[in-house]
Design a protein around this motif. Structure first.
Motif, PDB file in Angstrom:
ATOM      1  N   PRO A  99     -49.217   7.556  -9.520  1.00 26.15           N
ATOM      2  CA  PRO A  99     -49.152   6.149  -9.114  1.00 26.15           C
ATOM      3  C   PRO A  99     -50.312   5.852  -8.168  1.00 26.15           C
ATOM      4  N   ARG A 100     -50.774   4.623  -8.196  1.00 20.94           N
ATOM      5  CA  ARG A 100     -51.923   4.293  -7.362  1.00 20.94           C
ATOM      6  C   ARG A 100     -51.573   4.506  -5.892  1.00 20.94           C
ATOM      7  N   PRO A 101     -52.297   5.412  -5.198  1.00 21.23           N
ATOM      8  CA  PRO A 101     -51.953   5.685  -3.805  1.00 21.23           C
ATOM      9  C   PRO A 101     -52.436   4.575  -2.880  1.00 21.23           C
ATOM     10  N   ALA A 102     -51.623   4.264  -1.898  1.00 22.83           N
ATOM     11  CA  ALA A 102     -51.968   3.192  -0.971  1.00 22.83           C
ATOM     12  C   ALA A 102     -53.193   3.523  -0.142  1.00 22.83           C
ATOM     13  N   HIS A 103     -53.484   4.827   0.046  1.00 24.11           N
ATOM     14  CA  HIS A 103     -54.599   5.186   0.920  1.00 24.11           C
ATOM     15  C   HIS A 103     -55.966   5.006   0.249  1.00 24.11           C
ATOM     16  N   ARG A 104     -56.008   4.784  -1.066  1.00 27.65           N
ATOM     17  CA  ARG A 104     -57.296   4.561  -1.723  1.00 27.65           C
ATOM     18  C   ARG A 104     -57.577   3.062  -1.771  1.00 27.65           C
ATOM     19  N   PRO A 105     -58.548   2.576  -1.004  1.00 30.81           N
ATOM     20  CA  PRO A 105     -58.805   1.132  -0.957  1.00 30.81           C
ATOM     21  C   PRO A 105     -59.316   0.607  -2.302  1.00 30.81           C
ATOM     22  N   VAL A 106     -59.029  -0.649  -2.550  1.00 30.25           N
ATOM     23  CA  VAL A 106     -59.567  -1.326  -3.733  1.00 30.25           C
ATOM     24  C   VAL A 106     -60.991  -1.782  -3.412  1.00 30.25           C
ATOM     25  N   THR A 107     -61.944  -1.326  -4.204  1.00 36.98           N
ATOM     26  CA  THR A 107     -63.345  -1.681  -3.971  1.00 36.98           C
ATOM     27  C   THR A 107     -63.763  -2.828  -4.888  1.00 36.98           C
ATOM     28  N   ARG A 108     -64.944  -3.367  -4.623  1.00 39.16           N
ATOM     29  CA  ARG A 108     -65.479  -4.411  -5.495  1.00 39.16           C
ATOM     30  C   ARG A 108     -65.646  -3.902  -6.911  1.00 39.16           C
ATOM     31  N   PHE A 109     -66.074  -2.651  -7.058  1.00 38.43           N
ATOM     32  CA  PHE A 109     -66.224  -2.065  -8.392  1.00 38.43           C
ATOM     33  C   PHE A 109     -64.886  -2.068  -9.115  1.00 38.43           C
ATOM     34  N   GLU A 110     -63.823  -1.677  -8.425  1.00 39.82           N
ATOM     35  CA  GLU A 110     -62.511  -1.623  -9.056  1.00 39.82           C
ATOM     36  C   GLU A 110     -62.019  -3.016  -9.426  1.00 39.82           C
ATOM     37  N   ARG A 111     -62.272  -3.987  -8.580  1.00 40.80           N
ATOM     38  CA  ARG A 111     -61.866  -5.357  -8.903  1.00 40.80           C
ATOM     39  C   ARG A 111     -62.563  -5.857 -10.165  1.00 40.80           C
ATOM     40  N   ARG A 112     -63.853  -5.527 -10.299  1.00 37.43           N
ATOM     41  CA  ARG A 112     -64.580  -5.936 -11.501  1.00 37.43           C
ATOM     42  C   ARG A 112     -64.007  -5.246 -12.738  1.00 37.43           C
ATOM     43  N   ALA A 113     -63.650  -3.983 -12.606  1.00 40.74           N
ATOM     44  CA  ALA A 113     -63.071  -3.263 -13.734  1.00 40.74           C
ATOM     45  C   ALA A 113     -61.746  -3.887 -14.157  1.00 40.74           C
ATOM     46  N   LEU A 114     -60.898  -4.211 -13.175  1.00 33.99           N
ATOM     47  CA  LEU A 114     -59.606  -4.825 -13.486  1.00 33.99           C
ATOM     48  C   LEU A 114     -59.790  -6.206 -14.111  1.00 33.99           C
ATOM     49  N   ALA A 115     -60.769  -6.971 -13.598  1.00 31.69           N
ATOM     50  CA  ALA A 115     -61.038  -8.297 -14.160  1.00 31.69           C
ATOM     51  C   ALA A 115     -61.520  -8.200 -15.599  1.00 31.69           C
ATOM     52  N   ALA A 116     -62.190  -7.099 -15.926  1.00 29.22           N
ATOM     53  CA  ALA A 116     -62.676  -6.889 -17.288  1.00 29.22           C
ATOM     54  C   ALA A 116     -61.610  -6.281 -18.197  1.00 29.22           C
ATOM     55  N   GLY A 117     -60.425  -6.050 -17.647  1.00 31.12           N
ATOM     56  CA  GLY A 117     -59.327  -5.533 -18.450  1.00 31.12           C
ATOM     57  C   GLY A 117     -59.295  -4.021 -18.580  1.00 31.12           C
ATOM     58  N   ARG A 118     -59.988  -3.311 -17.682  1.00 30.84           N
ATOM     59  CA  ARG A 118     -59.996  -1.850 -17.744  1.00 30.84           C
ATOM     60  C   ARG A 118     -58.997  -1.317 -16.717  1.00 30.84           C
ATOM     61  N   PRO A 119     -57.892  -0.740 -17.134  1.00 29.63           N
ATOM     62  CA  PRO A 119     -56.905  -0.214 -16.183  1.00 29.63           C
ATOM     63  C   PRO A 119     -57.461   0.993 -15.442  1.00 29.63           C
ATOM     64  N   ILE A 120     -56.939   1.221 -14.249  1.00 30.82           N
ATOM     65  CA  ILE A 120     -57.394   2.317 -13.402  1.00 30.82           C
ATOM     66  C   ILE A 120     -56.434   3.494 -13.521  1.00 30.82           C
ATOM     67  N   ALA A 121     -56.988   4.680 -13.690  1.00 26.05           N
ATOM     68  CA  ALA A 121     -56.181   5.900 -13.746  1.00 26.05           C
ATOM     69  C   ALA A 121     -56.492   6.754 -12.527  1.00 26.05           C
ATOM     70  N   ASP A 122     -55.443   7.142 -11.790  1.00 26.77           N
ATOM     71  CA  ASP A 122     -55.570   8.088 -10.684  1.00 26.77           C
ATOM     72  C   ASP A 122     -54.997   9.430 -11.128  1.00 26.77           C
ATOM     73  N   LEU A 123     -55.712  10.492 -10.805  1.00 28.37           N
ATOM     74  CA  LEU A 123     -55.251  11.851 -11.095  1.00 28.37           C
ATOM     75  C   LEU A 123     -55.316  12.648  -9.801  1.00 28.37           C
ATOM     76  N   ILE A 124     -54.177  13.153  -9.355  1.00 28.88           N
ATOM     77  CA  ILE A 124     -54.095  13.885  -8.092  1.00 28.88           C
ATOM     78  C   ILE A 124     -53.493  15.254  -8.370  1.00 28.88           C
ATOM     79  N   TYR A 125     -54.279  16.280  -8.131  1.00 29.55           N
ATOM     80  CA  TYR A 125     -53.860  17.661  -8.377  1.00 29.55           C
ATOM     81  C   TYR A 125     -53.943  18.448  -7.082  1.00 29.55           C
ATOM     82  N   ARG A 126     -53.099  19.456  -6.949  1.00 28.58           N
ATOM     83  CA  ARG A 126     -53.093  20.314  -5.776  1.00 28.58           C
ATOM     84  C   ARG A 126     -53.461  21.746  -6.159  1.00 28.58           C
ATOM     85  N   ARG A 127     -54.152  22.407  -5.227  1.00 28.54           N
ATOM     86  CA  ARG A 127     -54.440  23.818  -5.464  1.00 28.54           C
ATOM     87  C   ARG A 127     -53.174  24.636  -5.255  1.00 28.54           C
TER      88      ARG A 127
END
Length: 235
Positions: A206-234
């Motif tokens: 799920p999109r973590p609250a600690h990762r800020p939304v940047t201008r790049f991400e806003r443009r991607a969302l406006a263009a219809g490209r969903p954002i994928a977060d991948l968080i793995y632990r060692r």
């Protein structure tokens, strides 16, 4: 840029790598950015080519959990995360000179002491770090290299992931984000296959609250490209 630039145009000799994961770009800079680069680079910056031996405690003036930010762009997200997370140190790695200059200016304006900037190849920097020394590695919106013939340039591929994971402390996180669906699927397959990583979300995070939304991400969302977060632990 002039001959007095704090980041020399000609890099010191480095061991050759056949394939780079980035395409260096200079770009135009505003007067504010030029001034920030000239005034603040000696305070916050280092060149990866000159970083051996690398001493994080000496760089930050303290011992604290360390986050490496691969490709900090214009620095907006790095500054927001570091400001909200003062107990950890952030080392932003970037090759785009205007982005470095902009981040320097933001750091000065916010008076942040827990961020430093490394100019150069993040994988070269990773190789200089001790094993098990990082609390987290962030790779937000790395170049997707969408053409099939360029996939070999992608940051998230098995050999690179093994190097990143080896520098994470046990329990440390590798957090990636992309707006490119095919790259997201490739990232997930690569990270799932690494024997030293585990996925606490059993899929995309799920999109973590600690990762800020940047201008790049806003443009991607406006263009219809969903954002994928991948968080793995060692492991």
């Amino acid at each position: 840029m002039t001959s007095t630039d704090p980041i020399p145009a000609v890099a010191a000799p480095q061991p050759a790598r056949a394939i780079r994961t980035f395409h260096p770009r200079r770009g135009r800079m505003s007067g504010r950015q030029v001034a920030a680069l000239e005034r603040l680079w000696p305070v916050y910056g280092l060149r990866v080519a000159d970083a051996a031996p690398f001493d994080p405690a000496g760089l930050f003036g303290r011992r604290a959990p360390l986050v490496v930010e691969i490709g900090s762009g214009m620095g907006d997200a790095t500054v927001e995360m570091a400001a909200a997370d003062p107990d950890r140190d952030y080392l932003a790695v970037e090759v785009h000179t205007p982005g470095i200059a902009n981040l320097l200016d933001l750091l000065h304006r916010r008076d942040l002491a827990n961020v430093r900037i490394a100019e150069g190849d993040a994988l070269d920097l990773i190789d200089l770090l001790p094993a098990d020394s990082l609390d987290a590695v962030h790779a937000f919106f790395p170049d997707p290299w969408p053409k099939s013939r360029h996939h070999k340039r992608r940051l998230i591929q098995p050999a690179h992931v093994a190097r990143l994971r080896s520098r994470l402390a046990v329990g440390g996180t590798l957090h990636c984000a992309t707006d490119w669906a095919e790259y997201a699927a490739s990232m997930r397959a690569t990270l799932d296959a690494d024997p030293g990583l585990t996925n606490p979300y059993d899929g995309y995070a799920p999109r973590p609250a600690h990762r800020p939304v940047t201008r790049f991400e806003r443009r991607a969302l406006a263009a219809g490209r969903p954002i994928a977060d991948l968080i793995y632990r060692r492991r």
